[in-house]
Scaffold this motif. Sequence first.
Motif, PDB file in Angstrom:
ATOM      1  N   HIS A  10      17.736  36.280  72.146  1.00  0.00           N
ATOM      2  CA  HIS A  10      17.368  37.667  71.829  1.00  0.00           C
ATOM      3  C   HIS A  10      18.250  38.637  72.608  1.00  0.00           C
ATOM      4  CE1 HIS A  10      14.872  41.124  70.827  1.00  0.00           C
ATOM      5  NE2 HIS A  10      14.849  41.432  72.127  1.00  0.00           N
ATOM      6  N   TRP A  11      18.481  38.356  73.892  1.00  0.00           N
ATOM      7  CA  TRP A  11      19.303  39.238  74.733  1.00  0.00           C
ATOM      8  C   TRP A  11      20.725  39.320  74.197  1.00  0.00           C
ATOM      9  CZ3 TRP A  11      23.713  39.018  77.702  1.00  0.00           C
ATOM     10  CH2 TRP A  11      23.900  40.036  78.647  1.00  0.00           C
ATOM     11  N   LEU A  12      21.270  38.163  73.795  1.00  0.00           N
ATOM     12  CA  LEU A  12      22.643  38.125  73.290  1.00  0.00           C
ATOM     13  C   LEU A  12      22.749  38.840  71.943  1.00  0.00           C
ATOM     14  CD1 LEU A  12      25.297  36.962  74.334  1.00  0.00           C
ATOM     15  CD2 LEU A  12      24.869  34.904  72.989  1.00  0.00           C
ATOM     16  N   TYR A  13      21.743  38.647  71.085  1.00  0.00           N
ATOM     17  CA  TYR A  13      21.729  39.371  69.810  1.00  0.00           C
ATOM     18  C   TYR A  13      21.717  40.882  70.047  1.00  0.00           C
ATOM     19  CZ  TYR A  13      20.882  35.225  66.885  1.00  0.00           C
ATOM     20  OH  TYR A  13      20.993  34.033  66.207  1.00  0.00           O
ATOM     21  N   GLN A  14      20.933  41.325  71.039  1.00  0.00           N
ATOM     22  CA  GLN A  14      20.857  42.755  71.329  1.00  0.00           C
ATOM     23  C   GLN A  14      22.212  43.312  71.757  1.00  0.00           C
ATOM     24  OE1 GLN A  14      17.741  43.463  69.713  1.00  0.00           O
ATOM     25  NE2 GLN A  14      18.245  45.159  71.063  1.00  0.00           N
ATOM     26  N   ARG A  15      22.980  42.514  72.494  1.00  0.00           N
ATOM     27  CA  ARG A  15      24.296  42.979  72.929  1.00  0.00           C
ATOM     28  C   ARG A  15      25.204  43.214  71.708  1.00  0.00           C
ATOM     29  NH1 ARG A  15      21.297  42.760  76.284  1.00  0.00           N
ATOM     30  NH2 ARG A  15      21.214  44.913  75.526  1.00  0.00           N
ATOM     31  N   PHE A  16      25.125  42.337  70.725  1.00  0.00           N
ATOM     32  CA  PHE A  16      25.995  42.489  69.560  1.00  0.00           C
ATOM     33  C   PHE A  16      25.468  43.539  68.589  1.00  0.00           C
ATOM     34  CE2 PHE A  16      28.111  39.000  71.388  1.00  0.00           C
ATOM     35  CZ  PHE A  16      29.376  38.957  70.823  1.00  0.00           C
ATOM     36  N   ILE A  17      24.169  43.782  68.589  1.00  0.00           N
ATOM     37  CA  ILE A  17      23.635  44.917  67.833  1.00  0.00           C
ATOM     38  C   ILE A  17      24.133  46.215  68.458  1.00  0.00           C
ATOM     39  CG2 ILE A  17      21.509  46.155  67.244  1.00  0.00           C
ATOM     40  CD1 ILE A  17      20.156  43.345  67.079  1.00  0.00           C
ATOM     41  N   GLU A  18      24.176  46.247  69.794  1.00  0.00           N
ATOM     42  CA  GLU A  18      24.722  47.416  70.490  1.00  0.00           C
ATOM     43  C   GLU A  18      26.211  47.580  70.191  1.00  0.00           C
ATOM     44  OE1 GLU A  18      23.786  46.957  74.598  1.00  0.00           O
ATOM     45  OE2 GLU A  18      21.627  47.213  74.298  1.00  0.00           O
ATOM     46  N   LYS A  19      26.932  46.455  70.125  1.00  0.00           N
ATOM     47  CA  LYS A  19      28.351  46.524  69.755  1.00  0.00           C
ATOM     48  C   LYS A  19      28.522  47.144  68.368  1.00  0.00           C
ATOM     49  CE  LYS A  19      30.095  42.424  72.261  1.00  0.00           C
ATOM     50  NZ  LYS A  19      31.144  43.055  73.076  1.00  0.00           N
ATOM     51  N   GLU A  20      27.659  46.761  67.456  1.00  0.00           N
ATOM     52  CA  GLU A  20      27.691  47.332  66.111  1.00  0.00           C
ATOM     53  C   GLU A  20      27.538  48.851  66.166  1.00  0.00           C
ATOM     54  OE1 GLU A  20      27.600  47.325  61.769  1.00  0.00           O
ATOM     55  OE2 GLU A  20      28.193  45.789  63.237  1.00  0.00           O
ATOM     56  N   ASP A  21      26.586  49.315  66.971  1.00  0.00           N
ATOM     57  CA  ASP A  21      26.371  50.755  67.107  1.00  0.00           C
ATOM     58  C   ASP A  21      27.579  51.430  67.765  1.00  0.00           C
ATOM     59  OD1 ASP A  21      23.877  50.451  65.976  1.00  0.00           O
ATOM     60  OD2 ASP A  21      22.837  50.312  67.908  1.00  0.00           O
ATOM     61  N   LEU A  22      28.135  50.787  68.789  1.00  0.00           N
ATOM     62  CA  LEU A  22      29.319  51.336  69.468  1.00  0.00           C
ATOM     63  C   LEU A  22      30.479  51.488  68.489  1.00  0.00           C
ATOM     64  CD1 LEU A  22      29.301  49.320  72.835  1.00  0.00           C
ATOM     65  CD2 LEU A  22      28.985  51.791  72.599  1.00  0.00           C
ATOM     66  N   LEU A  23      30.714  50.438  67.709  1.00  0.00           N
ATOM     67  CA  LEU A  23      31.849  50.456  66.783  1.00  0.00           C
ATOM     68  C   LEU A  23      31.612  51.440  65.636  1.00  0.00           C
ATOM     69  CD1 LEU A  23      32.628  46.636  66.769  1.00  0.00           C
ATOM     70  CD2 LEU A  23      34.101  48.448  67.658  1.00  0.00           C
ATOM     71  N   THR A  24      30.385  51.536  65.162  1.00  0.00           N
ATOM     72  CA  THR A  24      30.070  52.513  64.119  1.00  0.00           C
ATOM     73  C   THR A  24      30.356  53.922  64.613  1.00  0.00           C
ATOM     74  OG1 THR A  24      28.349  51.102  63.171  1.00  0.00           O
ATOM     75  CG2 THR A  24      28.239  53.454  62.665  1.00  0.00           C
ATOM     76  N   HIS A  25      29.940  54.217  65.848  1.00  0.00           N
ATOM     77  CA  HIS A  25      30.201  55.530  66.448  1.00  0.00           C
ATOM     78  C   HIS A  25      31.696  55.757  66.603  1.00  0.00           C
ATOM     79  CE1 HIS A  25      30.352  58.683  69.556  1.00  0.00           C
ATOM     80  NE2 HIS A  25      29.121  59.018  69.180  1.00  0.00           N
ATOM     81  N   PHE A  26      32.414  54.711  67.044  1.00  0.00           N
ATOM     82  CA  PHE A  26      33.865  54.849  67.246  1.00  0.00           C
ATOM     83  C   PHE A  26      34.584  55.134  65.926  1.00  0.00           C
ATOM     84  CE2 PHE A  26      38.138  53.103  67.229  1.00  0.00           C
ATOM     85  CZ  PHE A  26      38.700  53.734  68.330  1.00  0.00           C
ATOM     86  N   TYR A  27      34.243  54.396  64.878  1.00  0.00           N
ATOM     87  CA  TYR A  27      34.931  54.577  63.595  1.00  0.00           C
ATOM     88  C   TYR A  27      34.602  55.938  62.958  1.00  0.00           C
ATOM     89  CZ  TYR A  27      36.017  49.613  63.969  1.00  0.00           C
ATOM     90  OH  TYR A  27      36.479  48.390  64.402  1.00  0.00           O
ATOM     91  N   GLU A  28      33.459  56.492  63.305  1.00  0.00           N
ATOM     92  CA  GLU A  28      33.079  57.794  62.761  1.00  0.00           C
ATOM     93  C   GLU A  28      33.673  58.956  63.553  1.00  0.00           C
ATOM     94  OE1 GLU A  28      28.849  57.742  62.747  1.00  0.00           O
ATOM     95  OE2 GLU A  28      28.680  56.525  60.909  1.00  0.00           O
ATOM     96  N   THR A  29      33.850  58.767  64.870  1.00  0.00           N
ATOM     97  CA  THR A  29      34.254  59.885  65.730  1.00  0.00           C
ATOM     98  C   THR A  29      35.595  59.686  66.423  1.00  0.00           C
ATOM     99  OG1 THR A  29      33.157  59.000  67.711  1.00  0.00           O
ATOM    100  CG2 THR A  29      31.809  60.327  66.189  1.00  0.00           C
ATOM    101  N   GLY A  30      36.082  58.438  66.486  1.00  0.00           N
ATOM    102  CA  GLY A  30      37.324  58.172  67.200  1.00  0.00           C
ATOM    103  C   GLY A  30      37.132  57.981  68.687  1.00  0.00           C
ATOM    104  N   ALA A  31      35.885  57.911  69.140  1.00  0.00           N
ATOM    105  CA  ALA A  31      35.589  57.726  70.559  1.00  0.00           C
ATOM    106  C   ALA A  31      34.289  56.945  70.700  1.00  0.00           C
ATOM    107  CB  ALA A  31      35.467  59.070  71.270  1.00  0.00           C
ATOM    108  N   PHE A  32      34.127  56.289  71.850  1.00  0.00           N
ATOM    109  CA  PHE A  32      32.862  55.617  72.132  1.00  0.00           C
ATOM    110  C   PHE A  32      31.854  56.633  72.665  1.00  0.00           C
ATOM    111  CE2 PHE A  32      35.563  51.734  72.417  1.00  0.00           C
ATOM    112  CZ  PHE A  32      34.837  50.939  71.533  1.00  0.00           C
TER     113      PHE A  32
END
Length: 370
Positions: free
Chosen positions: A301-323
């Motif tokens: 569960h902890w590891l899945y949460q890290r990659f769900i967070e990565k998904e959110d980080l990358l979504t934000h990056f691709y939308e704004t150009g920054a983390f």
Amino acid sequence: MAVSLAQARRVGCALVKALLRFGFMVANNLVAIPSYVLYLLVLQPLRVLDSKRFWYIEGVLFKWLLAMVASWGWWAGYTVVEWGDDVKAVSEDEAVVLVNHQATGDVCTLMMCLQDKGTVARQMMWVMDHIFKYTNFGIVSLIHGDFFIRQGRAHRDQQLVLLKEHLEKYYRSRNRKWIVLFPEGGFLRKRRETSQAFAKKNNLPFLKHVTLPRLGATQVILKMLVAQQENGTLAGGDAVIKESKSKGLQWVIDTTIAYPKGEPIDIQTWILGYRQPTITHVHYRIFPIKDVPAEPEALTHWLYQRFIEKEDLLTHFYETGAFPPLQGQTKAVSREMTLSNLWLVGIQSLAFLSGGMWYCIFQYFYHCLF
């Protein structure tokens, strides 16, 4: 469509540049890798007399080889901007680095990033796909003590046993500090569809920019490298451990690599340099080992949460150009990673001088014998 003279010139210049870079890379490998092997062969008596000093020297040579790979991208304009936690603060501690995987260029990017992180580049261990064993760098990784893992359900149990044995034999005996792992078990483009099907079947989030990680190798690493207290329980980052013993694994560094427009750099581009100068963005988040659960279900569960967070980080990056900013911050702060061109030229020069020296030595002995 007719090609203009200017366009033809640009294509021609790019082709010539790529060929020259490829020729330099081949020459670089032909002198640097054999020199690394020969230096260590000559130093084998030191390995018997003073193993710690031998592996220190090997680590320095290994870091220089990684710097040569980094220089191919650096001189092509493939630079890095870093975000999130400053991992230099934990560069002398033991840590496992969990990285998302999009292309072969991810490894080259990490080789560049780790150059300015103190002793990390010479004291690290890589866990990588077994296919890398058969590349030009395979002999170097074998000597250094990296682990090559075979993917696929048929090999999974056996590979985890081999990883456990490998860590027991090489990690502490060679004074390794960081271990780098790609928990997704393959490139994003190859695993995305299977991961999404698994997520749908198990009522897990739908991920586009990463895939759900696999647990096995991460669990083995944590079990083997987190220090044990005398009563047998896991010792966290704040635990008191006898000075005579290793403090064990103290941190998990969650690392997220993002490429502009989601277009990753592969090793061919890194070598030939035919892509326009590109800034790769790398985000770090540091977790104390005491915050990482040891029990398999909780760890999953902890590891899945890290990659769900990565998904959110990358979504934000691709939308704004920054983390996005870290928790508690109002503005995200980025750090441009720099390498010294003078230092890179010095290492490259040493490699070619070493190649010339070994050639002269072999020529001398050949003439003496024949």
